[in-house]
Design an enzyme around this catalytic site. Structure first.
Site, PDB file in Angstrom:
ATOM      1  N   CYS A  93       0.827  -1.210   0.000  1.00 28.69           N
ATOM      2  CA  CYS A  93       0.000   0.000   0.000  1.00 28.69           C
ATOM      3  C   CYS A  93       0.866   1.266   0.000  1.00 28.69           C
ATOM      4  O   CYS A  93       1.484   1.566  -1.008  1.00 28.69           O
ATOM      5  CB  CYS A  93      -1.013  -0.042   1.134  1.00 28.69           C
ATOM      6  SG  CYS A  93      -2.421   1.016   0.778  1.00 28.69           S
TER       7      CYS A  93
ATOM      8  N   HIS B 268      -3.385  -5.124   1.579  1.00 29.19           N
ATOM      9  CA  HIS B 268      -2.725  -5.442   2.858  1.00 29.19           C
ATOM     10  C   HIS B 268      -2.795  -6.933   3.201  1.00 29.19           C
ATOM     11  O   HIS B 268      -3.632  -7.328   4.029  1.00 29.19           O
ATOM     12  CB  HIS B 268      -3.395  -4.664   3.990  1.00 29.19           C
ATOM     13  CG  HIS B 268      -3.169  -3.187   3.941  1.00 29.19           C
ATOM     14  ND1 HIS B 268      -2.126  -2.566   4.592  1.00 29.19           N
ATOM     15  CD2 HIS B 268      -3.860  -2.210   3.323  1.00 29.19           C
ATOM     16  CE1 HIS B 268      -2.185  -1.261   4.374  1.00 29.19           C
ATOM     17  NE2 HIS B 268      -3.218  -1.029   3.612  1.00 29.19           N
TER      18      HIS B 268
ATOM     19  N   GLU C 166      -1.056  -8.453   5.168  1.00 30.12           N
ATOM     20  CA  GLU C 166      -0.728  -8.613   6.590  1.00 30.12           C
ATOM     21  C   GLU C 166      -1.959  -8.478   7.479  1.00 30.12           C
ATOM     22  O   GLU C 166      -1.881  -8.750   8.676  1.00 30.12           O
ATOM     23  CB  GLU C 166       0.361  -7.601   6.994  1.00 30.12           C
ATOM     24  CG  GLU C 166      -0.088  -6.149   7.129  1.00 30.12           C
ATOM     25  CD  GLU C 166      -0.247  -5.434   5.788  1.00 30.12           C
ATOM     26  OE1 GLU C 166      -0.180  -6.089   4.730  1.00 30.12           O
ATOM     27  OE2 GLU C 166      -0.462  -4.211   5.805  1.00 30.12           O
TER      28      GLU C 166
HETATM   29  N1  GLN Z   1      -3.490   6.569   1.104  1.00 29.40           N
HETATM   30  C1  GLN Z   1      -2.188   6.249   1.639  1.00 29.40           C
HETATM   31  C2  GLN Z   1      -1.083   7.023   0.934  1.00 29.40           C
HETATM   32  O1  GLN Z   1      -1.312   7.662  -0.031  1.00 29.40           O
HETATM   33  C3  GLN Z   1      -1.919   4.759   1.563  1.00 29.40           C
HETATM   34  C4  GLN Z   1      -2.927   3.989   2.408  1.00 29.40           C
HETATM   35  C5  GLN Z   1      -2.423   2.696   2.981  1.00 29.40           C
HETATM   36  O2  GLN Z   1      -1.224   2.433   3.101  1.00 29.40           O
HETATM   37  N2  GLN Z   1      -3.367   1.889   3.416  1.00 29.40           N
HETATM   38  O3  GLN Z   1       0.023   6.974   1.348  1.00 29.40           O
END
Ligand code: GLN
Length: 190
Positions: free
Chosen positions: A78, A174, A176
């Site tokens: 992410c 995710h 995890e």
């Molecule tokens: N929206 C976050 C970003 O731009 C990422 C979100 C996440 O890691 N769940 O960094």
């Protein structure tokens, strides 16, 4: 083998718990000296602008890039996937990044926090069952270079959600946060 988890911000504890359950020695990485103790590194989910700024402040950005060029396998989940991208769409001006994978990632691609969702993801390298993808204000990988392999897409949607370039991995969701450790085991074998 010791698996490092970047522990500046975000959900590093959840990654650590999965690795420990798999019996892998772990090391939280907060300072450059911790990099010498690890053979691979996970960049967790969180807030990519914050993690990027902290990478600069704790003098970790260049040392990680250098190790990545030598022997370090890195997996970004992410926010971590955003930091792995060479091109960030919708980032802040001068957003610090590792830029280790030849791909363009769009931040917050599905909208705001309330637009977060879960989806079944077919991942060919794992076979059945599909991976349960948890997308939290997630980015999307809009385009990839020739050296990047696409590992997963959300059925019926544009864009890539898991990709690999050599020993580096990016997932926009995710793993995890689920009981499914296939992505962790895959990364440990790279
Ligand atoms: N929206 C976050 C970003 O731009 C990422 C979100 C996440 O890691 N769940 O960094």
């Amino acid at each position: 083998m010791t698996a490092g988890i970047l522990a500046l911000q975000g959900d590093f504890c959840e990654h650590e718990a999965i690795l420990q359950r798999l019996g892998v020695p772990t090391q939280q990485v907060r300072l450059p000296k911790h990099l010498d103790l690890v053979d691979r590194l996970i960049i967790p989910g969180g807030e990519s602008t914050t993690i990027g700024k902290l990478l600069v402040r704790f003098d970790l950005l260049e040392p990680i890039r250098q190790r990545a060029g030598r022997d370090l396998a890195i997996w970004g989940t992410c926010a971590g996937a955003i930091l792995m991208a060479r091109t960030i769409i919708g980032g802040i001006d001068g957003q610090p990044r590792l830029g280790l994978m030849d791909m363009a990632v769009r931040r917050n691609a599905y909208g705001r926090q309330v637009d977060s969702f879960e989806a079944a993801l077919p991942v060919a390298v794992f076979g059945q069952p599909p991976v349960h993808g948890v997308f939290i204000r997630a980015p999307i990988i809009e385009s990839v270079g020739a050296d990047v392999t696409v590992l997963a897409e959300v059925p019926g949607q544009q864009g890539v959600v898991a990709a690999q370039q050599g020993r580096h991995l990016a997932t926009t969701f995710h793993p995890e946060l689920t009981g499914d450790d296939r992505f962790h085991r895959y990364f440990l074998e790279l």
